[in-house]
Scaffold this motif. Sequence first.
Motif, PDB file in Angstrom:
ATOM      1  N   HIS A 141       0.137   5.301   0.570  1.00  0.00           N
ATOM      2  CA  HIS A 141      -0.847   6.280   1.018  1.00  0.00           C
ATOM      3  C   HIS A 141      -0.239   7.673   1.019  1.00  0.00           C
ATOM      4  CE1 HIS A 141      -4.282   7.842   3.267  1.00  0.00           C
ATOM      5  NE2 HIS A 141      -3.417   8.459   4.045  1.00  0.00           N
ATOM      6  N   ARG A 157      -6.453   1.967  -7.865  1.00  0.00           N
ATOM      7  CA  ARG A 157      -6.510   3.290  -7.244  1.00  0.00           C
ATOM      8  C   ARG A 157      -7.978   3.697  -7.206  1.00  0.00           C
ATOM      9  NH1 ARG A 157      -3.309   8.746  -8.851  1.00  0.00           N
ATOM     10  NH2 ARG A 157      -3.605   9.857  -6.870  1.00  0.00           N
ATOM     11  N   GLU A 209      -5.927   9.027  -2.515  1.00  0.00           N
ATOM     12  CA  GLU A 209      -4.833   8.899  -1.558  1.00  0.00           C
ATOM     13  C   GLU A 209      -4.162   7.530  -1.522  1.00  0.00           C
ATOM     14  OE1 GLU A 209      -7.956   9.799  -0.945  1.00  0.00           O
ATOM     15  OE2 GLU A 209      -8.700   9.031   0.978  1.00  0.00           O
ATOM     16  N   ASP A 210      -4.793   6.513  -2.100  1.00  0.00           N
ATOM     17  CA  ASP A 210      -4.216   5.177  -1.991  1.00  0.00           C
ATOM     18  C   ASP A 210      -3.932   4.564  -3.358  1.00  0.00           C
ATOM     19  OD1 ASP A 210      -6.276   4.416   0.851  1.00  0.00           O
ATOM     20  OD2 ASP A 210      -4.159   4.974   0.799  1.00  0.00           O
ATOM     21  N   ARG A 257       0.825  -1.207   0.000  1.00  0.00           N
ATOM     22  CA  ARG A 257       0.000   0.000   0.000  1.00  0.00           C
ATOM     23  C   ARG A 257       0.856   1.252   0.000  1.00  0.00           C
ATOM     24  NH1 ARG A 257      -3.029   2.905   4.809  1.00  0.00           N
ATOM     25  NH2 ARG A 257      -4.699   4.017   3.726  1.00  0.00           N
TER      26      ARG A 257
END
Lengths: 113, 115
Positions: free
Chosen positions: A24, A68, A72-73, A22
């Motif tokens: 972020h 996505r 934000e991730d 991940r």
Amino acid sequence: DAGITQSPRHKVTETGTPVTLRCHQTENHRYMYWYRQDPGHGLRLIHYSYGVKDTDKGEVSDGYSVSRSKTEDFLLTLESATSSQTSVYFCAIKLPGEGTEAFFGQGTRLTVV
Amino acid sequence: AQKVTQAQTEISVVEKEDVTLDCVYETRDTTYYLFWYKQPPSGELVFLIRRNSFDEQNEISGRYSWNFQKSTSSFNFTITASQVVDSAVYFCALSELRGTYKYIFGTGTRLKVLA
């Protein structure tokens, strides 16, 4: 500080298992990237994203997928990990503006045994 | 296709020596940006400098200087009076300005500065 967090920072997994890394970010940057770093190869682009649900392949995308679903991730998935995917993985964002540099996360060291 | 070549895999110098790291690039774009990054032994990637294709002025920042020559497609990096803290892997990168702004990296040069 562009506020990028990669998780996990270290992972050991077995061949054949799925793995998700991940990335972020906290500042709504549009462009995000996943690179892998290997001795003798430098940094090679795996996948990148230019917006929510907008992603494309880099030069070494085989065996990897990304998603996505929100700004934000940016998730990188190894569908079935192989020993050749043992590497250090870096997430990056492009800073705002024309021709600006990439800002990198701290990296994730992945070992596939 | 875009490509960045760093032919020097590893360089060792003695402290206080000057050292130049070479970077040669290929691109069909007329507008592009070039970058240098430093990766110290701790592993993080640290941005050092960017240069656009229209600006061929050399740049100096303390002991660091950069020489951009469009005619030879090179963007070389010189460290003057090297120090042990300069020991790191250095990457050169190229960015296109159209569309997805991908960054293409060279394979890096490992610099070892010996005391």
